[in-house]
Design a protein around this motif. Structure first.
Motif, PDB file in Angstrom:
ATOM      1  N   ALA A   1      48.368  39.546  49.495  1.00  0.00           N
ATOM      2  CA  ALA A   1      47.760  39.645  48.168  1.00  0.00           C
ATOM      3  C   ALA A   1      46.336  39.078  48.242  1.00  0.00           C
ATOM      4  N   ILE A   2      45.382  39.837  47.744  1.00  0.00           N
ATOM      5  CA  ILE A   2      43.978  39.428  47.749  1.00  0.00           C
ATOM      6  C   ILE A   2      43.614  39.010  46.324  1.00  0.00           C
ATOM      7  N   PRO A   3      43.351  37.720  46.084  1.00  0.00           N
ATOM      8  CA  PRO A   3      42.919  37.307  44.744  1.00  0.00           C
ATOM      9  C   PRO A   3      41.550  37.907  44.441  1.00  0.00           C
ATOM     10  N   LEU A   4      41.420  38.542  43.285  1.00  0.00           N
ATOM     11  CA  LEU A   4      40.156  39.174  42.913  1.00  0.00           C
ATOM     12  C   LEU A   4      39.230  38.162  42.256  1.00  0.00           C
ATOM     13  N   ILE A   5      37.959  38.247  42.585  1.00  0.00           N
ATOM     14  CA  ILE A   5      36.954  37.368  41.991  1.00  0.00           C
ATOM     15  C   ILE A   5      36.841  37.641  40.495  1.00  0.00           C
ATOM     16  N   ASN A   6      36.892  38.911  40.122  1.00  0.00           N
ATOM     17  CA  ASN A   6      36.857  39.337  38.719  1.00  0.00           C
ATOM     18  C   ASN A   6      38.135  40.096  38.394  1.00  0.00           C
ATOM     19  N   THR A   7      38.554  40.026  37.167  1.00  0.00           N
ATOM     20  CA  THR A   7      39.696  40.815  36.709  1.00  0.00           C
ATOM     21  C   THR A   7      39.324  42.292  36.777  1.00  0.00           C
ATOM     22  N   PHE A   8      40.267  43.117  37.249  1.00  0.00           N
ATOM     23  CA  PHE A   8      40.036  44.546  37.381  1.00  0.00           C
ATOM     24  C   PHE A   8      40.812  45.290  36.304  1.00  0.00           C
ATOM     25  N   PRO A   9      40.113  45.876  35.304  1.00  0.00           N
ATOM     26  CA  PRO A   9      40.815  46.653  34.276  1.00  0.00           C
ATOM     27  C   PRO A   9      41.165  48.041  34.815  1.00  0.00           C
ATOM     28  N   TYR A  10      42.431  48.441  34.628  1.00  0.00           N
ATOM     29  CA  TYR A  10      42.869  49.733  35.162  1.00  0.00           C
ATOM     30  C   TYR A  10      43.981  50.280  34.284  1.00  0.00           C
ATOM     31  N   PHE A  11      43.692  51.389  33.608  1.00  0.00           N
ATOM     32  CA  PHE A  11      44.638  52.055  32.723  1.00  0.00           C
ATOM     33  C   PHE A  11      45.283  51.097  31.729  1.00  0.00           C
TER      34      PHE A  11
ATOM     35  N   TYR B   1      54.676  52.283  41.533  1.00  0.00           N
ATOM     36  CA  TYR B   1      53.537  51.516  42.005  1.00  0.00           C
ATOM     37  C   TYR B   1      52.302  51.819  41.188  1.00  0.00           C
ATOM     38  N   VAL B   2      51.579  50.776  40.816  1.00  0.00           N
ATOM     39  CA  VAL B   2      50.259  50.957  40.222  1.00  0.00           C
ATOM     40  C   VAL B   2      49.298  50.970  41.393  1.00  0.00           C
ATOM     41  N   ALA B   3      48.640  52.098  41.601  1.00  0.00           N
ATOM     42  CA  ALA B   3      47.850  52.255  42.822  1.00  0.00           C
ATOM     43  C   ALA B   3      46.592  53.081  42.599  1.00  0.00           C
ATOM     44  N   ILE B   4      45.649  52.865  43.467  1.00  0.00           N
ATOM     45  CA  ILE B   4      44.500  53.752  43.651  1.00  0.00           C
ATOM     46  C   ILE B   4      44.674  54.301  45.058  1.00  0.00           C
TER      47      ILE B   4
ATOM     48  N   TYR C   1      44.168  43.325  36.193  1.00  0.00           N
ATOM     49  CA  TYR C   1      44.767  42.853  37.440  1.00  0.00           C
ATOM     50  C   TYR C   1      43.897  41.780  38.084  1.00  0.00           C
ATOM     51  N   ASN C   2      44.564  40.771  38.654  1.00  0.00           N
ATOM     52  CA  ASN C   2      43.870  39.652  39.282  1.00  0.00           C
ATOM     53  C   ASN C   2      44.038  39.627  40.794  1.00  0.00           C
ATOM     54  N   GLN C   3      44.793  40.587  41.325  1.00  0.00           N
ATOM     55  CA  GLN C   3      45.004  40.663  42.763  1.00  0.00           C
ATOM     56  C   GLN C   3      45.226  42.115  43.158  1.00  0.00           C
ATOM     57  N   LEU C   4      45.077  42.392  44.455  1.00  0.00           N
ATOM     58  CA  LEU C   4      45.424  43.707  44.975  1.00  0.00           C
ATOM     59  C   LEU C   4      45.796  43.591  46.438  1.00  0.00           C
ATOM     60  N   TYR C   5      46.370  44.678  46.957  1.00  0.00           N
ATOM     61  CA  TYR C   5      46.749  44.797  48.361  1.00  0.00           C
ATOM     62  C   TYR C   5      46.039  46.021  48.933  1.00  0.00           C
TER      63      TYR C   5
ATOM     64  N   PHE D   1      48.423  47.015  43.137  1.00  0.00           N
ATOM     65  CA  PHE D   1      48.106  45.810  42.376  1.00  0.00           C
ATOM     66  C   PHE D   1      49.278  44.851  42.234  1.00  0.00           C
ATOM     67  N   ASP D   2      50.470  45.347  41.985  1.00  0.00           N
ATOM     68  CA  ASP D   2      51.611  44.478  41.725  1.00  0.00           C
ATOM     69  C   ASP D   2      52.347  44.061  42.986  1.00  0.00           C
ATOM     70  N   GLN D   3      52.337  44.919  43.991  1.00  0.00           N
ATOM     71  CA  GLN D   3      53.093  44.668  45.210  1.00  0.00           C
ATOM     72  C   GLN D   3      52.573  45.567  46.325  1.00  0.00           C
ATOM     73  N   SER D   4      52.880  45.184  47.552  1.00  0.00           N
ATOM     74  CA  SER D   4      52.558  46.047  48.674  1.00  0.00           C
ATOM     75  C   SER D   4      53.568  47.188  48.699  1.00  0.00           C
ATOM     76  N   VAL D   5      53.127  48.378  49.071  1.00  0.00           N
ATOM     77  CA  VAL D   5      53.980  49.560  49.097  1.00  0.00           C
ATOM     78  C   VAL D   5      54.658  49.666  50.454  1.00  0.00           C
ATOM     79  N   SER D   6      55.943  49.942  50.460  1.00  0.00           N
ATOM     80  CA  SER D   6      56.655  50.085  51.728  1.00  0.00           C
ATOM     81  C   SER D   6      56.742  51.537  52.194  1.00  0.00           C
ATOM     82  N   SER D   7      56.435  52.490  51.323  1.00  0.00           N
ATOM     83  CA  SER D   7      56.563  53.903  51.658  1.00  0.00           C
ATOM     84  C   SER D   7      55.359  54.403  52.441  1.00  0.00           C
ATOM     85  N   SER D   8      55.625  55.187  53.480  1.00  0.00           N
ATOM     86  CA  SER D   8      54.551  55.781  54.272  1.00  0.00           C
ATOM     87  C   SER D   8      53.957  57.011  53.610  1.00  0.00           C
TER      88      SER D   8
END
Length: 155
Positions: free
Chosen positions: A40-50, A82-85, A54-58, A67-74
Motif C-alpha cells: 500500500a502506497i500512502p498518497l501525499i494528497n487525497t485522490f478523488p475518484y468516482f 475492485y476500484v481500479a484504474i 482515496y488515501n492509498q493505492l497499489y 485503491f482498496d486492495q491489491s488485485v490477485s487476478s491476472s
C-alpha cells in the motif's frame, strides 16, 4: 523501411513523450515477481475518484492501480469489485523482463509539465497541478511470450 525499423521508430517516439522515470529519477521499483504488486502506497494528497476519496493505492504488476486492495487476478473481469484504474491490465510479467516503477511529485519540472499538458488539451480549465502520481511499466514482457514487451505510463 522494414517493419522492425518502423516499430522501433514508433516506440522511440512514444518513449520521448514519457516523463523521466526509473530509480535515477526518484522512482520506487516494484518487486520483479509474476502477479506481484507494490505494498500500500500512502498518497501525499487525497485522490478523488468516482465520488470517493482515496488515501492509498497499489501499483499492480499486471498494468493497473487499485485503491482498496491489491488485485490477485491476472486477467481483467468485466464485473469486479475492485476500484481500479487499468491503463493496460493484462498478463504482464516483470519477473521475465522489465521494470515497473512509481513516484509522487509535488514540485519541480514534472509538476510544471503536468500543468502544461493538461492545459494544452483543456485550456478552459486553467489547471494548476499540485500533485502527480507517475507509474511506469518499462519493457515488461507478456507472460509466456518473451519477445512481446510493452512500455506504458499512467500519470
Amino acid at each position: 523501411f522494414s517493419q522492425s525499423s518502423e516499430i522501433f521508430t514508433f516506440l522511440s517516439f512514444v518513449l520521448e513523450n514519457f516523463y523521466p522515470y526509473g530509480p535515477s529519477n526518484g522512482d520506487t521499483v516494484n518487486p520483479s515477481v509474476d502477479d506481484g504488486s507494490s505494498s500500500a502506497i500512502p498518497l501525499i494528497n487525497t485522490f478523488p475518484y468516482f465520488g470517493n476519496a482515496y488515501n492509498q493505492l497499489y501499483v499492480k504488476n499486471m498494468g493497473l492501480l487499485t485503491f482498496d486492495q491489491s488485485v490477485s487476478s491476472s486477467y481483467p473481469y468485466l464485473y469486479t469489485s475492485y476500484v481500479a484504474i487499468a491503463p493496460l491490465w493484462s498478463y504482464w510479467n516483470n519477473a521475465k523482463s522489465g521494470v515497473i516503477s512509481y513516484r509522487q511529485v509535488t514540485s519541480g519540472s514534472d509538476l510544471q509539465r503536468a500543468t502544461s499538458d493538461i492545459n494544452q488539451y483543456f485550456p478552459q480549465l486553467n489547471f494548476v497541478a499540485t500533485w502527480v502520481f507517475i507509474a511506469t511499466w518499462d519493457s515488461v514482457a507478456f507472460n509466456n511470450m518473451d519477445t512481446v514487451k510493452t512500455c506504458f505510463r499512467l500519470k
